[in-house]
Design an enzyme around this catalytic site. Structure first.
Site, PDB file in Angstrom:
ATOM      1  CG  MET A   1      40.982  35.168  44.314  1.00 52.48           C
ATOM      2  SD  MET A   1      42.518  36.011  43.620  1.00 52.48           S
ATOM      3  CE  MET A   1      42.799  34.887  41.873  1.00 52.48           C
ATOM      4  CB  CYS A   2      39.075  30.999  48.671  1.00 50.36           C
ATOM      5  SG  CYS A   2      39.439  31.698  50.499  1.00 50.36           S
TER       6      CYS A   2
END
Length: 314
Positions: free
Chosen positions: A25-26
Site C-alpha cells: 500500500m505505497c
C-alpha cells in the site's frame, strides 16, 4: 503521450478493486511540467503531493528531481555519513550537501576516477543516482520530514517523481526506499509486486546491470535501463515490460527528458492522472493532485491497463 486516443474520464473512485494487497500500500506521485514558468515551483508542488500520500507510506519516502545540468558534466548523488570535506578530498568536484546526501558535480571524463576513489577510500558511501540532471534523495521517516530534510520545496526542475513506502512485509530501511536508479538519468517508483524478479536479475546481471538491493522494484528499474541502453525508447521499453515482467505493478518512470506511466493488465493498484496545457501529473489517489495550479480545469482520468503514457521534452 504515446497514444492519442482519449482515455475514459476519472470516475472519482479509489480503484475498481478498492482492495489493497498487504505489504504494497505505497503511494507514488509524479509531475511533468510543460510550462517553463512553473519550473521554480516543481519542488514545492512535488513536496505537497508527497505529504498527502503519508497514510499510504509513512515509513520512508524519496524523490528524484530533474533540474539544471551542464553539458559534459555529471552529477553523482551520494548517501552516507561524514560528508563534510569529501569534495576537497576527492578533488576536481563541486559539492552540495543536503542532510545525509551529497551531490557531486564533475566533468563526465572524471566519473570513473571519482567512483573509483569513493569505492577505495569511502566504501561506506553509496552512489544512488547519476546523470547530467537527476538528483535523487530518500530516507526513513514521514514524507513531510524527508522532504523538509532535503529542502525539496526549494528545488526547481522540469519533472520529478516521488514515493512513500509502507513496509509491512519487510524492514524499514533507506536501502528499501524508492526511487531506484540503475542507469544514467533514469529512475523508477513502483507500487506492486513482481513474481519473476529473481530470474530477471539473473538475466540482467551478466548484461552489466548492477543491483544494490534485493528489492523487486530495483529489478524493474534495471530492466528498463537495459532496454534503454539497447536503444529502445522509453515508451517501447515499457511496452516490452508487459511481456517480460510478471506480477502486478504501477510504474512511474523518469529519464533525462521523459516521464512515463504504466499499469499492468489487471491494474489492481489505484492511479489517477491529470493533464493541462501546463503539466501532466500522476498520483495514487486524486487527493495528491488537488493542490496543483488549475487542477479544477484539468482533464482527469484513470490510466488504462497495459497502456503506456509517455511524454518527452524536446
Amino acid at each position: 503521450m504515446i497514444d492519442d486516443a482519449a482515455p475514459p474520464p476519472y470516475d472519482g473512485g479509489r480503484d475498481r478493486h478498492d482492495q489493497e494487497t498487504p505489504g504494497f500500500m505505497c503511494g507514488i506521485v509524479g509531475l511533468f511540467l510543460k510550462d517553463k514558468a512553473l519550473e521554480p515551483q516543481l519542488g514545492a508542488l512535488l513536496a505537497g503531493m508527497l505529504e498527502v500520500m503519508t497514510d499510504r507510506g509513512p515509513d520512508s519516502a524519496g524523490f528524484a528531481v530533474y533540474g539544471a545540468g551542464a553539458p559534459g558534466h555529471v552529477k553523482l548523488t551520494v548517501r552516507g555519513a561524514d560528508l563534510d570535506g569529501l569534495a576537497e578530498a576527492i578533488g576536481g568536484v563541486k559539492a552540495t550537501v543536503r542532510d545525509s546526501h551529497l551531490v557531486l558535480s564533475l566533468p563526465a571524463a572524471e566519473e570513473d576516477r571519482v567512483r573509483g576513489w569513493l569505492a577505495l577510500e569511502r566504501p561506506d558511501l553509496v552512489v544512488i543516482g547519476a546523470g547530467q540532471r537527476i538528483e535523487l534523495y530518500k530516507e526513513v521517516g514521514l514524507p513531510a520530514d524527508v522532504a523538509t530534510r532535503f529542502n525539496l520545496a526549494g528545488m526547481s526542475g522540469t519533472h520529478g517523481i516521488g514515493h512513500t513506502r509502507m513496509a509491512t512485509e519487510s524492514a524499514v530501511t533507506t536501502d528499501g526506499a524508492h526511487p531506484f536508479s540503475t542507469g544514467p538519468d533514469q529512475c523508477l517508483v513502483h507500487n506492486g509486486s513482481l513474481s519473476n524478479h529473481r530470474s530477471l536479475r539473473r538475466m540482467l546481471e551478466p548484461q552489466g546491470i548492477a543491483f544494490a538491493t534485493d528489492n523487486d522494484s530495483e529489478v524493474a528499474a534495471g530492466y528498463l535501463s537495459w532496454k534503454l541502453r539497447e536503444g529502445a525508447s522509453l515508451a517501447k521499453a515499457l511496452e516490452d515490460s508487459l511481456d517480460d515482467l510478471d506480477g502486478f505493478f504501477t510504474f512511474v518512470v523518469g529519464t533525462e527528458s521523459g516521464f512515463a506511466v504504466l499499469r499492468d493488465p489487471i491494474s489492481c493498484k489505484p492511479a489517477v492522472m491529470a493533464e493541462t496545457d501546463r503539466y501532466v501529473a500522476f498520483g495514487s489517489e486524486y487527493r495528491a493532485l488537488v493542490g496543483l495550479p488549475g487542477i479544477e480545469h484539468a482533464r482527469v482520468f484513470e490510466p488504462e491497463p497495459a497502456r503506456v503514457y509517455a511524454w518527452e521534452h524536446g
